[in-house]
Write an enzyme that holds these catalytic residues in place. Structure first.
Site, PDB file in Angstrom:
ATOM      1  N   ASP A 145       4.446   4.603   9.353  1.00  0.00           N
ATOM      2  CA  ASP A 145       5.558   3.657   9.470  1.00  0.00           C
ATOM      3  C   ASP A 145       6.900   4.336   9.704  1.00  0.00           C
ATOM      4  OD1 ASP A 145       4.337   1.232   9.393  1.00  0.00           O
ATOM      5  OD2 ASP A 145       4.766   0.781   7.299  1.00  0.00           O
ATOM      6  N   LYS A 163      -3.525  -2.033   4.798  1.00  0.00           N
ATOM      7  CA  LYS A 163      -3.606  -3.381   4.217  1.00  0.00           C
ATOM      8  C   LYS A 163      -3.885  -3.315   2.725  1.00  0.00           C
ATOM      9  CE  LYS A 163      -5.228  -5.738   8.405  1.00  0.00           C
ATOM     10  NZ  LYS A 163      -5.324  -4.527   9.254  1.00  0.00           N
ATOM     11  N   HIS A 191       6.684  -0.286  16.992  1.00  0.00           N
ATOM     12  CA  HIS A 191       7.100   0.705  15.997  1.00  0.00           C
ATOM     13  C   HIS A 191       6.070   1.825  15.871  1.00  0.00           C
ATOM     14  CE1 HIS A 191       4.417  -1.542  13.213  1.00  0.00           C
ATOM     15  NE2 HIS A 191       4.324  -0.389  12.593  1.00  0.00           N
TER      16      HIS A 191
END
Length: 471
Positions: A113, A202, A139
Protein backbone atom coordinates in the site's frame (compact mmCIF):
# COMPACT_ATOMS: atom_id res chain seq x y z
CA UNK A 1 18.50 -20.38 -1.88
CA UNK A 2 18.88 -23.63 -0.01
CA UNK A 3 15.98 -25.52 1.52
CA UNK A 4 16.15 -26.82 5.07
CA UNK A 5 14.73 -29.55 7.26
CA UNK A 6 11.81 -28.90 9.61
CA UNK A 7 14.17 -28.75 12.60
CA UNK A 8 16.46 -26.28 10.84
CA UNK A 9 13.42 -24.21 9.90
CA UNK A 10 12.21 -23.98 13.52
CA UNK A 11 15.64 -22.92 14.72
CA UNK A 12 15.96 -20.27 11.97
CA UNK A 13 12.41 -19.03 12.59
CA UNK A 14 12.96 -18.28 16.26
CA UNK A 15 16.46 -17.01 15.65
CA UNK A 16 14.96 -14.49 13.22
CA UNK A 17 12.57 -13.31 15.93
CA UNK A 18 15.41 -12.71 18.36
CA UNK A 19 17.18 -10.58 15.79
CA UNK A 20 14.05 -8.59 14.84
CA UNK A 21 12.44 -5.43 16.15
CA UNK A 22 9.38 -6.12 18.28
CA UNK A 23 6.27 -3.96 17.75
CA UNK A 24 3.00 -4.24 19.66
CA UNK A 25 -0.04 -4.27 17.36
CA UNK A 26 -3.59 -3.95 18.71
CA UNK A 27 -4.87 -6.71 16.40
CA UNK A 28 -2.09 -9.30 16.12
CA UNK A 29 -0.17 -8.73 19.34
CA UNK A 30 3.59 -8.70 18.89
CA UNK A 31 4.91 -8.21 15.35
CA UNK A 32 8.56 -8.87 14.55
CA UNK A 33 10.17 -6.72 11.87
CA UNK A 34 13.34 -8.15 10.39
CA UNK A 35 16.34 -6.05 9.36
CA UNK A 36 15.51 -6.06 5.64
CA UNK A 37 11.98 -4.81 6.30
CA UNK A 38 13.20 -2.07 8.64
CA UNK A 39 15.28 -0.63 5.80
CA UNK A 40 11.96 0.28 4.15
CA UNK A 41 9.95 1.07 7.29
CA UNK A 42 12.51 3.62 8.48
CA UNK A 43 12.08 5.90 5.46
CA UNK A 44 9.97 9.02 5.17
CA UNK A 45 8.05 7.47 2.25
CA UNK A 46 6.86 4.53 4.34
CA UNK A 47 6.33 6.63 7.48
CA UNK A 48 3.98 8.76 5.35
CA UNK A 49 1.46 5.93 5.70
CA UNK A 50 0.91 7.09 9.29
CA UNK A 51 -0.81 10.15 7.79
CA UNK A 52 -3.18 8.15 5.57
CA UNK A 53 -6.24 6.84 7.37
CA UNK A 54 -6.95 3.24 6.45
CA UNK A 55 -10.65 3.82 5.77
CA UNK A 56 -10.42 7.38 4.55
CA UNK A 57 -13.21 9.69 5.73
CA UNK A 58 -15.13 6.99 7.59
CA UNK A 59 -13.85 8.36 10.91
CA UNK A 60 -16.21 11.33 10.47
CA UNK A 61 -19.09 8.91 11.03
CA UNK A 62 -17.33 6.17 13.05
CA UNK A 63 -15.08 8.21 15.40
CA UNK A 64 -12.84 5.24 16.26
CA UNK A 65 -11.85 4.59 12.65
CA UNK A 66 -8.67 6.67 12.82
CA UNK A 67 -6.25 3.80 12.27
CA UNK A 68 -3.72 4.26 9.48
CA UNK A 69 -2.32 2.48 6.46
CA UNK A 70 0.94 2.26 8.42
CA UNK A 71 -0.45 -0.18 10.99
CA UNK A 72 -2.41 -2.06 8.31
CA UNK A 73 0.78 -2.51 6.29
CA UNK A 74 2.61 -3.87 9.34
CA UNK A 75 -0.33 -6.22 9.91
CA UNK A 76 -0.28 -7.54 6.33
CA UNK A 77 3.50 -7.94 6.57
CA UNK A 78 3.07 -10.03 9.70
CA UNK A 79 0.28 -12.22 8.31
CA UNK A 80 2.22 -12.75 5.08
CA UNK A 81 5.25 -13.73 7.16
CA UNK A 82 3.24 -16.13 9.32
CA UNK A 83 1.55 -17.66 6.26
CA UNK A 84 4.77 -18.45 4.40
CA UNK A 85 6.38 -19.77 7.59
CA UNK A 86 3.45 -22.10 8.29
CA UNK A 87 3.39 -23.43 4.74
CA UNK A 88 7.15 -23.83 4.89
CA UNK A 89 6.95 -25.74 8.18
CA UNK A 90 4.49 -28.27 6.73
CA UNK A 91 5.46 -28.44 3.05
CA UNK A 92 8.77 -26.59 2.76
CA UNK A 93 10.79 -29.51 1.39
CA UNK A 94 8.01 -30.64 -0.93
CA UNK A 95 7.48 -27.13 -2.35
CA UNK A 96 11.14 -26.10 -2.34
CA UNK A 97 10.43 -22.88 -0.40
CA UNK A 98 13.66 -20.99 0.26
CA UNK A 99 14.73 -17.81 2.03
CA UNK A 100 14.46 -15.85 -1.22
CA UNK A 101 10.74 -16.76 -1.46
CA UNK A 102 10.12 -15.87 2.17
CA UNK A 103 11.77 -12.49 1.86
CA UNK A 104 9.80 -11.60 -1.29
CA UNK A 105 6.46 -12.52 0.30
CA UNK A 106 7.20 -10.46 3.42
CA UNK A 107 8.27 -7.42 1.40
CA UNK A 108 5.12 -7.66 -0.74
CA UNK A 109 2.98 -7.63 2.39
CA UNK A 110 4.86 -4.70 3.87
CA UNK A 111 4.91 -2.50 0.76
CA UNK A 112 1.63 -3.34 -0.98
CA UNK A 113 0.00 0.00 0.00
CA UNK A 114 3.01 2.34 -0.13
CA UNK A 115 1.59 3.98 -3.28
CA UNK A 116 -1.82 4.82 -1.82
CA UNK A 117 -3.20 8.33 -2.19
CA UNK A 118 -5.19 10.32 0.40
CA UNK A 119 -8.64 9.31 1.61
CA UNK A 120 -8.49 5.61 0.78
CA UNK A 121 -9.83 4.75 -2.68
CA UNK A 122 -11.64 8.08 -3.16
CA UNK A 123 -8.46 9.65 -4.58
CA UNK A 124 -8.03 7.20 -7.46
CA UNK A 125 -11.67 6.27 -8.16
CA UNK A 126 -13.48 9.60 -7.72
CA UNK A 127 -11.10 12.57 -7.68
CA UNK A 128 -8.57 11.70 -10.42
CA UNK A 129 -11.14 10.54 -13.02
CA UNK A 130 -13.03 13.81 -12.53
CA UNK A 131 -10.09 16.20 -12.90
CA UNK A 132 -8.21 14.15 -15.51
CA UNK A 133 -11.03 13.23 -17.91
CA UNK A 134 -11.68 9.69 -16.73
CA UNK A 135 -8.03 8.72 -16.22
CA UNK A 136 -7.56 5.24 -14.79
CA UNK A 137 -4.81 5.31 -12.19
CA UNK A 138 -3.90 2.51 -9.80
CA UNK A 139 -2.32 2.78 -6.37
CA UNK A 140 -0.81 -0.66 -6.95
CA UNK A 141 1.12 0.64 -9.95
CA UNK A 142 2.24 3.65 -7.93
CA UNK A 143 3.41 1.25 -5.20
CA UNK A 144 5.79 -0.33 -7.72
CA UNK A 145 7.21 3.05 -8.70
CA UNK A 146 7.43 4.13 -5.06
CA UNK A 147 9.36 0.97 -4.13
CA UNK A 148 11.93 1.66 -6.84
CA UNK A 149 12.16 5.27 -5.67
CA UNK A 150 12.74 4.25 -2.04
CA UNK A 151 15.45 1.76 -3.02
CA UNK A 152 17.25 4.36 -5.12
CA UNK A 153 16.75 7.28 -2.73
CA UNK A 154 17.98 5.39 0.34
CA UNK A 155 20.50 3.12 -1.38
CA UNK A 156 18.84 -0.01 -0.02
CA UNK A 157 20.87 -3.12 -0.72
CA UNK A 158 18.46 -5.79 -1.95
CA UNK A 159 18.63 -8.47 -4.61
CA UNK A 160 16.97 -7.19 -7.82
CA UNK A 161 15.25 -10.55 -8.42
CA UNK A 162 13.76 -10.54 -4.93
CA UNK A 163 12.45 -7.01 -5.38
CA UNK A 164 11.03 -7.90 -8.78
CA UNK A 165 9.21 -10.90 -7.34
CA UNK A 166 7.78 -8.85 -4.45
CA UNK A 167 6.49 -6.25 -6.90
CA UNK A 168 4.83 -8.94 -9.02
CA UNK A 169 3.07 -10.23 -5.90
CA UNK A 170 1.71 -6.76 -5.11
CA UNK A 171 -0.10 -6.50 -8.46
CA UNK A 172 -1.07 -10.18 -8.65
CA UNK A 173 -4.77 -9.46 -8.07
CA UNK A 174 -4.94 -6.94 -10.92
CA UNK A 175 -2.34 -8.30 -13.34
CA UNK A 176 -2.28 -12.06 -12.86
CA UNK A 177 -0.88 -12.59 -16.35
CA UNK A 178 2.13 -10.36 -15.73
CA UNK A 179 4.04 -12.70 -13.45
CA UNK A 180 7.23 -13.68 -15.22
CA UNK A 181 7.33 -17.24 -13.96
CA UNK A 182 5.00 -20.17 -13.55
CA UNK A 183 7.17 -21.46 -10.73
CA UNK A 184 5.68 -21.50 -7.22
CA UNK A 185 2.52 -19.74 -8.37
CA UNK A 186 1.03 -20.38 -4.91
CA UNK A 187 3.28 -17.66 -3.46
CA UNK A 188 1.24 -15.09 -5.40
CA UNK A 189 -1.91 -16.21 -3.58
CA UNK A 190 -0.71 -14.87 -0.22
CA UNK A 191 -0.78 -11.05 -0.38
CA UNK A 192 -2.98 -10.12 -3.37
CA UNK A 193 -4.78 -13.21 -4.60
CA UNK A 194 -5.99 -12.78 -8.17
CA UNK A 195 -7.28 -16.35 -8.40
CA UNK A 196 -9.96 -16.36 -5.74
CA UNK A 197 -9.63 -13.21 -3.61
CA UNK A 198 -8.57 -14.94 -0.39
CA UNK A 199 -5.47 -13.16 0.89
CA UNK A 200 -3.87 -11.75 4.03
CA UNK A 201 -4.64 -8.17 2.95
CA UNK A 202 -8.35 -8.90 3.49
CA UNK A 203 -7.62 -10.92 6.63
CA UNK A 204 -6.07 -7.85 8.23
CA UNK A 205 -8.33 -5.02 7.12
CA UNK A 206 -11.60 -6.83 7.78
CA UNK A 207 -10.69 -7.54 11.40
CA UNK A 208 -8.85 -4.23 11.94
CA UNK A 209 -11.61 -2.07 10.43
CA UNK A 210 -14.38 -3.92 12.29
CA UNK A 211 -12.60 -3.45 15.60
CA UNK A 212 -11.84 0.24 14.98
CA UNK A 213 -15.49 0.94 14.13
CA UNK A 214 -16.71 -0.83 17.26
CA UNK A 215 -18.37 -3.64 15.31
CA UNK A 216 -18.23 -7.34 15.97
CA UNK A 217 -16.47 -9.63 13.51
CA UNK A 218 -17.37 -13.31 13.32
CA UNK A 219 -14.85 -14.07 10.58
CA UNK A 220 -11.81 -15.91 11.96
CA UNK A 221 -8.85 -15.77 9.61
CA UNK A 222 -6.75 -17.89 12.00
CA UNK A 223 -8.80 -20.95 11.07
CA UNK A 224 -7.95 -20.55 7.39
CA UNK A 225 -4.28 -19.76 8.06
CA UNK A 226 -3.88 -22.84 10.25
CA UNK A 227 -5.30 -25.25 7.69
CA UNK A 228 -4.32 -23.87 4.26
CA UNK A 229 -2.51 -26.45 2.12
CA UNK A 230 -0.82 -26.21 -1.28
CA UNK A 231 -2.09 -28.64 -3.92
CA UNK A 232 -1.29 -28.30 -7.59
CA UNK A 233 0.64 -25.05 -7.00
CA UNK A 234 -2.40 -23.36 -5.42
CA UNK A 235 -3.34 -22.63 -1.81
CA UNK A 236 -6.41 -24.71 -1.01
CA UNK A 237 -8.67 -25.02 2.03
CA UNK A 238 -10.30 -27.86 3.92
CA UNK A 239 -13.77 -28.72 2.69
CA UNK A 240 -15.12 -28.39 6.23
CA UNK A 241 -14.02 -24.70 6.20
CA UNK A 242 -16.33 -23.82 3.30
CA UNK A 243 -18.55 -21.60 5.45
CA UNK A 244 -15.52 -19.84 6.96
CA UNK A 245 -14.42 -18.93 3.44
CA UNK A 246 -17.91 -17.68 2.68
CA UNK A 247 -17.84 -15.65 5.90
CA UNK A 248 -14.76 -13.82 4.60
CA UNK A 249 -16.62 -12.64 1.51
CA UNK A 250 -19.92 -11.89 3.27
CA UNK A 251 -18.21 -9.94 6.10
CA UNK A 252 -16.36 -7.84 3.54
CA UNK A 253 -19.67 -7.07 1.78
CA UNK A 254 -21.30 -6.17 5.12
CA UNK A 255 -18.45 -3.77 5.90
CA UNK A 256 -18.92 -2.09 2.53
CA UNK A 257 -22.64 -1.69 3.11
CA UNK A 258 -22.58 -0.50 6.73
CA UNK A 259 -19.21 1.27 6.99
CA UNK A 260 -17.29 2.08 3.80
CA UNK A 261 -20.38 3.22 1.84
CA UNK A 262 -22.50 4.46 4.74
CA UNK A 263 -24.89 7.15 3.42
CA UNK A 264 -23.27 9.92 5.49
CA UNK A 265 -19.75 8.75 4.65
CA UNK A 266 -20.67 9.03 0.97
CA UNK A 267 -22.09 12.53 1.53
CA UNK A 268 -18.78 13.65 3.06
CA UNK A 269 -16.80 11.95 0.29
CA UNK A 270 -18.84 13.78 -2.36
CA UNK A 271 -18.06 17.07 -0.63
CA UNK A 272 -14.34 16.30 -0.35
CA UNK A 273 -14.15 15.36 -4.05
CA UNK A 274 -15.84 18.67 -4.90
CA UNK A 275 -13.40 20.54 -2.63
CA UNK A 276 -10.31 18.84 -4.04
CA UNK A 277 -11.54 19.42 -7.59
CA UNK A 278 -12.00 23.13 -6.91
CA UNK A 279 -8.51 23.34 -5.35
CA UNK A 280 -6.73 21.24 -7.96
CA UNK A 281 -5.87 23.97 -10.46
CA UNK A 282 -4.27 26.13 -7.78
CA UNK A 283 -2.52 23.40 -5.79
CA UNK A 284 -1.73 21.04 -8.67
CA UNK A 285 -2.77 18.01 -6.61
CA UNK A 286 -3.12 15.73 -9.63
CA UNK A 287 0.16 16.82 -11.22
CA UNK A 288 2.27 14.56 -8.98
CA UNK A 289 0.62 11.22 -9.62
CA UNK A 290 3.35 9.99 -11.98
CA UNK A 291 6.30 11.19 -9.89
CA UNK A 292 7.02 9.32 -6.63
CA UNK A 293 9.40 12.08 -5.51
CA UNK A 294 6.42 14.46 -5.35
CA UNK A 295 3.59 12.03 -4.74
CA UNK A 296 4.83 10.87 -1.33
CA UNK A 297 4.38 14.43 -0.04
CA UNK A 298 0.59 14.23 -0.44
CA UNK A 299 -1.46 12.81 2.44
CA UNK A 300 -4.73 13.39 4.30
CA UNK A 301 -3.42 16.69 5.73
CA UNK A 302 -4.20 18.36 2.41
CA UNK A 303 -7.68 19.18 3.75
CA UNK A 304 -6.15 21.13 6.63
CA UNK A 305 -3.86 22.95 4.19
CA UNK A 306 -6.89 24.08 2.18
CA UNK A 307 -8.94 24.92 5.26
CA UNK A 308 -6.26 27.14 6.84
CA UNK A 309 -5.11 28.82 3.62
CA UNK A 310 -5.92 32.48 3.04
CA UNK A 311 -5.59 32.31 -0.75
CA UNK A 312 -8.67 33.62 -2.53
CA UNK A 313 -8.25 30.90 -5.18
CA UNK A 314 -9.12 28.31 -2.52
CA UNK A 315 -12.21 30.04 -1.14
CA UNK A 316 -14.78 27.70 -2.72
CA UNK A 317 -12.86 24.60 -1.59
CA UNK A 318 -12.36 26.12 1.86
CA UNK A 319 -16.08 26.85 2.22
CA UNK A 320 -16.93 23.22 1.47
CA UNK A 321 -14.51 21.95 4.11
CA UNK A 322 -15.98 24.44 6.59
CA UNK A 323 -19.41 22.98 5.85
CA UNK A 324 -18.09 19.50 6.64
CA UNK A 325 -16.60 20.73 9.93
CA UNK A 326 -19.94 22.32 10.88
CA UNK A 327 -21.88 19.23 9.80
CA UNK A 328 -23.69 21.17 7.10
CA UNK A 329 -23.49 18.20 4.77
CA UNK A 330 -25.02 17.41 1.42
CA UNK A 331 -28.46 16.13 2.39
CA UNK A 332 -29.32 12.52 1.71
CA UNK A 333 -32.59 12.33 -0.22
CA UNK A 334 -33.10 8.63 -0.87
CA UNK A 335 -31.68 5.52 -2.47
CA UNK A 336 -32.68 2.40 -4.32
CA UNK A 337 -31.08 -0.87 -5.27
CA UNK A 338 -30.98 -1.46 -9.02
CA UNK A 339 -33.32 -4.38 -9.88
CA UNK A 340 -31.45 -7.58 -10.68
CA UNK A 341 -32.88 -7.79 -14.18
CA UNK A 342 -31.50 -4.30 -14.92
CA UNK A 343 -27.91 -4.86 -13.75
CA UNK A 344 -26.61 -6.06 -17.12
CA UNK A 345 -27.85 -2.94 -18.90
CA UNK A 346 -27.48 -0.40 -16.12
CA UNK A 347 -26.25 3.03 -17.17
CA UNK A 348 -24.93 5.39 -14.51
CA UNK A 349 -27.52 7.90 -13.34
CA UNK A 350 -26.51 11.55 -13.57
CA UNK A 351 -27.81 14.75 -11.95
CA UNK A 352 -29.25 15.63 -15.38
CA UNK A 353 -31.43 12.49 -15.23
CA UNK A 354 -32.92 13.72 -11.94
CA UNK A 355 -33.44 17.26 -13.23
CA UNK A 356 -35.41 15.95 -16.21
CA UNK A 357 -37.82 14.34 -13.74
CA UNK A 358 -38.42 17.48 -11.69
CA UNK A 359 -42.13 17.81 -10.74
CA UNK A 360 -44.12 20.54 -12.49
CA UNK A 361 -45.31 22.23 -9.30
CA UNK A 362 -41.85 22.91 -7.86
CA UNK A 363 -42.62 26.31 -6.31
CA UNK A 364 -40.83 28.11 -9.13
CA UNK A 365 -37.55 26.32 -8.34
CA UNK A 366 -35.54 25.15 -11.33
CA UNK A 367 -33.03 22.52 -10.35
CA UNK A 368 -29.53 22.75 -11.79
CA UNK A 369 -26.87 20.06 -12.07
CA UNK A 370 -24.77 21.71 -9.38
CA UNK A 371 -27.70 21.32 -6.94
CA UNK A 372 -27.56 17.50 -7.03
CA UNK A 373 -24.98 14.82 -6.26
CA UNK A 374 -25.46 11.18 -7.27
CA UNK A 375 -23.53 8.26 -5.82
CA UNK A 376 -23.59 4.82 -7.46
CA UNK A 377 -22.10 2.13 -5.22
CA UNK A 378 -21.41 -1.46 -6.20
CA UNK A 379 -21.16 -4.07 -3.47
CA UNK A 380 -20.24 -7.64 -4.29
CA UNK A 381 -18.44 -10.67 -2.89
CA UNK A 382 -15.19 -9.82 -4.77
CA UNK A 383 -16.25 -11.51 -8.01
CA UNK A 384 -18.87 -9.22 -9.53
CA UNK A 385 -22.13 -11.04 -10.21
CA UNK A 386 -20.49 -14.44 -9.88
CA UNK A 387 -20.12 -16.63 -6.82
CA UNK A 388 -16.53 -16.24 -5.57
CA UNK A 389 -16.66 -19.66 -3.95
CA UNK A 390 -16.76 -21.22 -7.42
CA UNK A 391 -13.11 -20.13 -7.80
CA UNK A 392 -11.94 -21.58 -4.48
CA UNK A 393 -10.42 -25.05 -4.36
CA UNK A 394 -10.78 -27.35 -1.38
CA UNK A 395 -9.28 -30.62 -0.21
CA UNK A 396 -10.67 -33.48 1.86
CA UNK A 397 -7.71 -34.18 4.15
CA UNK A 398 -3.98 -33.50 4.33
CA UNK A 399 -3.09 -36.80 2.71
CA UNK A 400 -5.16 -35.96 -0.34
CA UNK A 401 -3.52 -34.79 -3.54
CA UNK A 402 -6.79 -33.79 -5.19
CA UNK A 403 -8.43 -30.37 -5.12
CA UNK A 404 -12.04 -29.63 -6.01
CA UNK A 405 -14.76 -26.98 -5.88
CA UNK A 406 -17.99 -27.37 -3.91
CA UNK A 407 -21.46 -26.58 -5.22
CA UNK A 408 -23.59 -24.29 -3.06
CA UNK A 409 -26.52 -26.67 -2.85
CA UNK A 410 -24.31 -29.30 -1.24
CA UNK A 411 -23.56 -26.96 1.68
CA UNK A 412 -26.56 -24.77 2.50
CA UNK A 413 -29.72 -23.40 0.94
CA UNK A 414 -29.19 -20.18 2.94
CA UNK A 415 -26.31 -18.98 0.78
CA UNK A 416 -27.20 -15.99 -1.44
CA UNK A 417 -28.75 -16.45 -4.86
CA UNK A 418 -27.28 -13.15 -6.04
CA UNK A 419 -23.77 -11.86 -5.45
CA UNK A 420 -23.88 -8.20 -6.40
CA UNK A 421 -25.83 -5.13 -5.36
CA UNK A 422 -25.76 -1.73 -7.03
CA UNK A 423 -27.09 1.13 -4.91
CA UNK A 424 -28.04 4.57 -6.28
CA UNK A 425 -28.14 7.42 -3.78
CA UNK A 426 -29.13 11.02 -4.45
CA UNK A 427 -28.13 14.05 -2.36
CA UNK A 428 -29.21 17.69 -2.39
CA UNK A 429 -26.28 20.07 -2.00
CA UNK A 430 -28.64 22.74 -0.65
CA UNK A 431 -30.74 21.58 2.36
CA UNK A 432 -33.68 23.70 1.16
CA UNK A 433 -33.97 21.55 -1.97
CA UNK A 434 -34.33 18.15 -0.28
CA UNK A 435 -38.06 17.77 -0.89
CA UNK A 436 -37.89 18.81 -4.55
CA UNK A 437 -34.86 16.63 -5.31
CA UNK A 438 -36.47 13.69 -3.50
CA UNK A 439 -39.66 14.03 -5.52
CA UNK A 440 -37.68 14.29 -8.76
CA UNK A 441 -35.78 11.15 -7.79
CA UNK A 442 -39.07 9.31 -7.18
CA UNK A 443 -40.39 10.48 -10.55
CA UNK A 444 -37.21 9.25 -12.23
CA UNK A 445 -37.65 5.78 -10.72
CA UNK A 446 -41.26 5.63 -11.92
CA UNK A 447 -40.25 6.63 -15.45
CA UNK A 448 -37.27 4.27 -15.51
CA UNK A 449 -38.72 1.17 -13.84
CA UNK A 450 -42.48 1.79 -13.82
CA UNK A 451 -42.41 1.96 -10.01
CA UNK A 452 -40.52 3.39 -7.10
CA UNK A 453 -37.57 1.10 -6.34
CA UNK A 454 -36.76 2.66 -2.97
CA UNK A 455 -37.86 0.84 0.17
CA UNK A 456 -38.50 3.78 2.52
CA UNK A 457 -39.93 7.29 2.45
CA UNK A 458 -37.81 10.33 1.81
CA UNK A 459 -36.48 12.19 4.86
CA UNK A 460 -38.99 14.99 4.26
CA UNK A 461 -41.93 12.59 4.40
CA UNK A 462 -40.53 11.00 7.53
CA UNK A 463 -40.47 14.40 9.23
CA UNK A 464 -44.06 15.04 8.18
CA UNK A 465 -45.20 11.68 9.58
CA UNK A 466 -43.32 12.30 12.82
CA UNK A 467 -45.03 15.68 13.25
CA UNK A 468 -48.45 14.07 12.73
CA UNK A 469 -47.72 11.54 15.46
CA UNK A 470 -46.82 14.19 18.04
CA UNK A 471 -49.57 14.88 20.65
Amino acid sequence: METCSKEDFCFAYYQDRRNSKQVRDNVHGYIYLDKDSLKFVDTEQFQRLRDLKQVGLTYMVYPGAVHSRFEHSLGVYWLASETIHRIKAHQGLELDINNFDTKAVKLAGLLHDVGHGPFSHLFEREFLPRVLNGLKWSHEDMSLRMIDFIVDEHHIDIEPDCLKKAKEMIIASEHTSQTTTNEKRFLYDIVANGRNGIDVDKFDYIVRDSRACGLGCSFQFERLMDTMHVIGDEICYRAKDYLTVHKLFSTRADMHRTVYTHAKVKAIELMVVDALSKANDFLGISSSIQDPAEFWKIDDSILKCIETSSHEELKDARDLIQRIRRRDLYQYCNEFSVPKEELDHFKDITPQDIICSQPQNSKNVNLKEEDIAVSVTQIDLTCGRNNPLARVHFFKDYESKEKFTIEDNLISHLLPASFQDKIVRVYAKNPDLVDIVSKAFENFQTKKYGRKAQVHDTPGKKRTISRRLLP
